[in-house]
Design a protein around this motif. Structure first.
Motif, PDB file in Angstrom:
ATOM      1  N   ALA A  45      71.063  47.287   0.119  1.00  0.00           N
ATOM      2  CA  ALA A  45      72.092  47.802  -0.790  1.00  0.00           C
ATOM      3  C   ALA A  45      73.448  47.858  -0.085  1.00  0.00           C
ATOM      4  O   ALA A  45      74.479  47.517  -0.691  1.00  0.00           O
ATOM      5  N   ILE A  46      73.464  48.264   1.182  1.00  0.00           N
ATOM      6  CA  ILE A  46      74.723  48.282   1.938  1.00  0.00           C
ATOM      7  C   ILE A  46      75.267  46.865   2.051  1.00  0.00           C
ATOM      8  O   ILE A  46      76.455  46.623   1.838  1.00  0.00           O
ATOM      9  N   GLU A  47      74.397  45.920   2.374  1.00  0.00           N
ATOM     10  CA  GLU A  47      74.837  44.534   2.543  1.00  0.00           C
ATOM     11  C   GLU A  47      75.382  43.950   1.236  1.00  0.00           C
ATOM     12  O   GLU A  47      76.237  43.069   1.263  1.00  0.00           O
ATOM     13  N   ARG A  48      74.921  44.442   0.099  1.00  0.00           N
ATOM     14  CA  ARG A  48      75.386  43.962  -1.209  1.00  0.00           C
ATOM     15  C   ARG A  48      76.468  44.866  -1.809  1.00  0.00           C
ATOM     16  O   ARG A  48      76.856  44.698  -2.966  1.00  0.00           O
ATOM     17  N   ASN A  49      76.935  45.846  -1.023  1.00  0.00           N
ATOM     18  CA  ASN A  49      77.975  46.789  -1.470  1.00  0.00           C
ATOM     19  C   ASN A  49      77.553  47.585  -2.700  1.00  0.00           C
ATOM     20  O   ASN A  49      78.377  47.925  -3.543  1.00  0.00           O
ATOM     21  N   LEU A  50      76.277  47.912  -2.781  1.00  0.00           N
ATOM     22  CA  LEU A  50      75.754  48.747  -3.868  1.00  0.00           C
ATOM     23  C   LEU A  50      75.607  50.174  -3.324  1.00  0.00           C
ATOM     24  O   LEU A  50      74.520  50.637  -2.998  1.00  0.00           O
ATOM     25  N   PHE A  51      76.717  50.860  -3.226  1.00  0.00           N
ATOM     26  CA  PHE A  51      76.746  52.126  -2.496  1.00  0.00           C
ATOM     27  C   PHE A  51      76.050  53.267  -3.224  1.00  0.00           C
ATOM     28  O   PHE A  51      75.477  54.144  -2.577  1.00  0.00           O
ATOM     29  N   ALA A  52      76.075  53.277  -4.540  1.00  0.00           N
ATOM     30  CA  ALA A  52      75.349  54.327  -5.265  1.00  0.00           C
ATOM     31  C   ALA A  52      73.849  54.158  -5.051  1.00  0.00           C
ATOM     32  O   ALA A  52      73.135  55.137  -4.788  1.00  0.00           O
ATOM     33  N   GLU A  53      73.374  52.925  -5.138  1.00  0.00           N
ATOM     34  CA  GLU A  53      71.957  52.647  -4.909  1.00  0.00           C
ATOM     35  C   GLU A  53      71.569  52.993  -3.473  1.00  0.00           C
ATOM     36  O   GLU A  53      70.525  53.581  -3.224  1.00  0.00           O
ATOM     37  N   LYS A  54      72.449  52.645  -2.530  1.00  0.00           N
ATOM     38  CA  LYS A  54      72.214  52.976  -1.123  1.00  0.00           C
ATOM     39  C   LYS A  54      72.024  54.470  -0.945  1.00  0.00           C
ATOM     40  O   LYS A  54      71.088  54.923  -0.264  1.00  0.00           O
ATOM     41  N   GLY A  55      72.881  55.253  -1.581  1.00  0.00           N
ATOM     42  CA  GLY A  55      72.786  56.705  -1.467  1.00  0.00           C
ATOM     43  C   GLY A  55      71.481  57.242  -2.013  1.00  0.00           C
ATOM     44  O   GLY A  55      70.861  58.125  -1.407  1.00  0.00           O
ATOM     45  N   GLU A  56      71.055  56.707  -3.142  1.00  0.00           N
ATOM     46  CA  GLU A  56      69.765  57.125  -3.724  1.00  0.00           C
ATOM     47  C   GLU A  56      68.608  56.800  -2.788  1.00  0.00           C
ATOM     48  O   GLU A  56      67.711  57.621  -2.574  1.00  0.00           O
TER      49      GLU A  56
END
Length: 126
Positions: A45-56
């Motif tokens: 998720a970090i690598e794809r810039n999906l920060f909300a998903e990363k946080g979850e």
């Protein structure tokens, strides 16, 4: 019914069945594997810039690692139990830092530590 939704529901039922039938030893293995999977997913998720998903995902990993700390019995486990408790605490702090700073290096560090513990746990016969 959507095929993906059906697959997810089947997987959920399968996991629930496995948890219900699992020994305490197997439950710990499942928790460790679940944390490793969430950390790997958070990395992606970090690598794809999906920060909300990363946080979850990191939040779920933190909850799982916290769940590994809860059953530690310091009276029975002595120094080993204390060391694991400290290591799990360290992992949680590193996961929080990884979340704040979008740092895959810290995720990799925690994943490596958890894999080492899991490898030892897997070697113990139930």
């Amino acid at each position: 019914m959507n095929a993906m939704l059906a697959m997810k529901q089947y997987q959920r039922v399968s996991v629930q069945s496995e948890v219900f039938e699992a020994s305490p030893h197997r439950l710990i293995q499942m928790l460790m594997q679940g944390a490793l999977e969430r950390i790997a997913q958070a990395r992606g998720a970090i690598e794809r810039n999906l920060f909300a998903e990363k946080g979850e995902l990191i939040g779920k990993a933190i909850s799982i690692v916290g769940g590994l700390r809860e059953p530690l019995d310091h009276e029975v486990g002595g120094e080993l139990s204390q060391n694991l408790d400290s290591l799990y605490d360290y992992m949680i702090r590193r996961l929080l830092e990884a979340n704040r700073q979008n740092d895959v290096g810290r995720l990799d560090e925690v994943s490596g530590l958890l894999r080492e513990i899991k490898s030892s746990w897997d070697a113990i016969a139930p």
